[in-house]
Scaffold this active site. Sequence first.
Site, short mmCIF file in Angstrom:
data_model
loop_
_atom_site.label_atom_id
_atom_site.label_comp_id
_atom_site.label_asym_id
_atom_site.label_seq_id
_atom_site.Cartn_x
_atom_site.Cartn_y
_atom_site.Cartn_z
N SER A 140 11.82 -8.66 1.00
CA SER A 140 12.69 -7.81 0.30
C SER A 140 14.09 -8.00 0.56
O SER A 140 14.31 -7.99 1.64
CB SER A 140 12.19 -6.63 -0.15
OG SER A 140 12.91 -5.93 -0.88
N TYR A 155 9.13 0.77 4.27
CA TYR A 155 9.09 -0.48 3.52
C TYR A 155 10.05 -1.62 4.01
O TYR A 155 9.99 -2.67 4.27
CB TYR A 155 9.16 -0.10 2.17
CG TYR A 155 9.04 -1.19 1.28
CD1 TYR A 155 7.90 -1.83 0.63
CD2 TYR A 155 10.25 -2.03 0.65
CE1 TYR A 155 8.00 -2.92 -0.18
CE2 TYR A 155 10.32 -3.06 -0.13
CZ TYR A 155 9.10 -3.57 -0.69
OH TYR A 155 9.04 -4.65 -1.34
N1 LIG Z 1 8.59 -5.97 -7.67
C1 LIG Z 1 9.73 -5.93 -7.07
O1 LIG Z 1 10.78 -5.39 -7.39
C2 LIG Z 1 9.75 -6.47 -5.48
C3 LIG Z 1 11.27 -6.50 -4.79
C4 LIG Z 1 11.21 -7.31 -3.52
C5 LIG Z 1 10.11 -7.53 -2.89
N2 LIG Z 1 8.75 -7.65 -3.57
C6 LIG Z 1 7.50 -7.77 -3.02
O2 LIG Z 1 7.02 -8.76 -3.78
C7 LIG Z 1 5.36 -8.80 -3.35
C8 LIG Z 1 4.71 -8.79 -4.55
O3 LIG Z 1 5.01 -7.52 -5.12
P1 LIG Z 1 4.71 -7.43 -6.83
O4 LIG Z 1 6.18 -6.66 -7.32
O5 LIG Z 1 4.39 -8.47 -7.56
O6 LIG Z 1 3.66 -6.16 -6.88
P2 LIG Z 1 2.35 -5.98 -7.49
O7 LIG Z 1 2.36 -6.26 -9.00
O8 LIG Z 1 1.91 -4.50 -7.28
O9 LIG Z 1 1.42 -6.85 -6.66
C9 LIG Z 1 0.86 -6.54 -5.47
C10 LIG Z 1 -0.17 -7.53 -5.18
O10 LIG Z 1 -0.60 -7.33 -3.74
C11 LIG Z 1 -2.22 -7.24 -3.87
N3 LIG Z 1 -2.32 -6.07 -2.69
C12 LIG Z 1 -1.85 -5.01 -2.36
N4 LIG Z 1 -2.27 -4.46 -1.41
C13 LIG Z 1 -3.60 -5.33 -1.09
C14 LIG Z 1 -4.33 -5.13 -0.11
N5 LIG Z 1 -4.83 -4.07 0.67
N6 LIG Z 1 -5.43 -6.19 -0.03
C15 LIG Z 1 -5.19 -7.38 -0.86
N7 LIG Z 1 -4.41 -7.24 -1.91
C16 LIG Z 1 -3.51 -6.38 -1.92
C17 LIG Z 1 -2.39 -6.70 -5.13
O11 LIG Z 1 -3.85 -6.87 -5.40
P3 LIG Z 1 -4.80 -5.94 -6.19
O12 LIG Z 1 -3.84 -5.27 -7.58
O13 LIG Z 1 -5.55 -7.08 -6.84
O14 LIG Z 1 -5.39 -4.99 -5.50
C18 LIG Z 1 -1.50 -7.12 -5.94
O15 LIG Z 1 -1.97 -8.60 -6.25
C19 LIG Z 1 5.27 -7.75 -2.23
O16 LIG Z 1 5.34 -8.17 -0.96
C20 LIG Z 1 6.71 -6.72 -2.40
O17 LIG Z 1 7.04 -6.23 -1.40
C21 LIG Z 1 8.74 -6.89 -4.87
#
Ligand SMILES: NC(=O)c1ccc[n+]([C@@H]2O[C@H](COP(=O)([O-])OP(=O)(O)OC[C@H]3O[C@@H](n4cnc5c(N)ncnc54)[C@H](OP(=O)(O)O)[C@@H]3O)[C@@H](O)[C@H]2O)c1
Length: 257
Positions: A140, A155
């Site tokens: 991030s 985070y």
């Molecule tokens: N969205 C943003 O603005 C943003 C910005 C910068 C970085 N990121 C990074 O991008 C990555 C993906 O995030 P996203 O925004 O796509 O979030 P998201 O829609 O909340 O998806 C998160 C994913 O991680 C899985 N996950 C979470 N905890 C888990 C666990 N304990 N065991 C197995 N799977 C787990 C979830 O699986 P289930 O739902 O099936 O449990 C889901 O598939 C993350 O590393 C986040 O820090 C996101």
Amino acid sequence: MSTMSLKNKVAIVTGSSSGIGAAIAVKFSSEGAKIVLVGRNQTKLNAVAVKCSDPLVIRAELANDDDVKRILDETIQKFGKLDILVNNAGISLCGSLFTGDLMRSLDELFKINFRAIVYLTKLAAPYLKQTKGNIINISSISGQRVSPILGLMMYSSLKAALDHFSKHAALELSPHGVRLNVISPGPVKTDILKNTDKLETTNTHHISWDEFASTTALHRVSEPEEIAEFAFFLVSEKAKGITGSVVVHDNGKFLKN
Ligand SMILES: NC(=O)c1ccc[n+]([C@@H]2O[C@H](COP(=O)([O-])OP(=O)(O)OC[C@H]3O[C@@H](n4cnc5c(N)ncnc54)[C@H](OP(=O)(O)O)[C@@H]3O)[C@@H](O)[C@H]2O)c1
């Protein structure tokens, strides 16, 4: 038109039941890769599985070492090799010196956003050596600058740790022809805010996507597919000279405030 440039490549994408991981899985599948979907929510996994071509679906809790090991074991059992590992799964949980629950946020985030990635990378490395494969870690932009949202203390700190670990790992993998790069997104419209709300005991951190848009120089929030396109480029031959890079895709958030 698709070039099918990932034909017969085997790709594990963690956190592919949702958001960025789901978009990467669908993109890589459309380019011919054999996909291993990893998540916990079966309904969401099923919804992504129908958009991929014959994926292996693994329900796994990344906080659990045995589950992490099972991801590799089942992948090798089914496909016999591994070409691409995308460490994408992550959670957000607030806490700072004066807000939220700092130590809980440290412990929970450490397990999912750092430790599981280190372990999966270690387990995957011998297989990636055999295929001269690729790793993408999703970090991030908050790993590179202090966020005005104070609750992102752990985070952000663990994303910074991930960036540094990734550079070490890239160096160690490079003599084996394995590349590793990091994508650092700014705000991306996913379920992360909804999922954060579910985990939070305090409601100190609620912020909408519109508010996030106003924190970027371009005044916009990305769609997950934009990150997927970038990941596809990085694992492709076109990026054969790129390793150990922490590449920013953040609508200019780094530049702002
Ligand atoms: N969205 C943003 O603005 C943003 C910005 C910068 C970085 N990121 C990074 O991008 C990555 C993906 O995030 P996203 O925004 O796509 O979030 P998201 O829609 O909340 O998806 C998160 C994913 O991680 C899985 N996950 C979470 N905890 C888990 C666990 N304990 N065991 C197995 N799977 C787990 C979830 O699986 P289930 O739902 O099936 O449990 C889901 O598939 C993350 O590393 C986040 O820090 C996101």
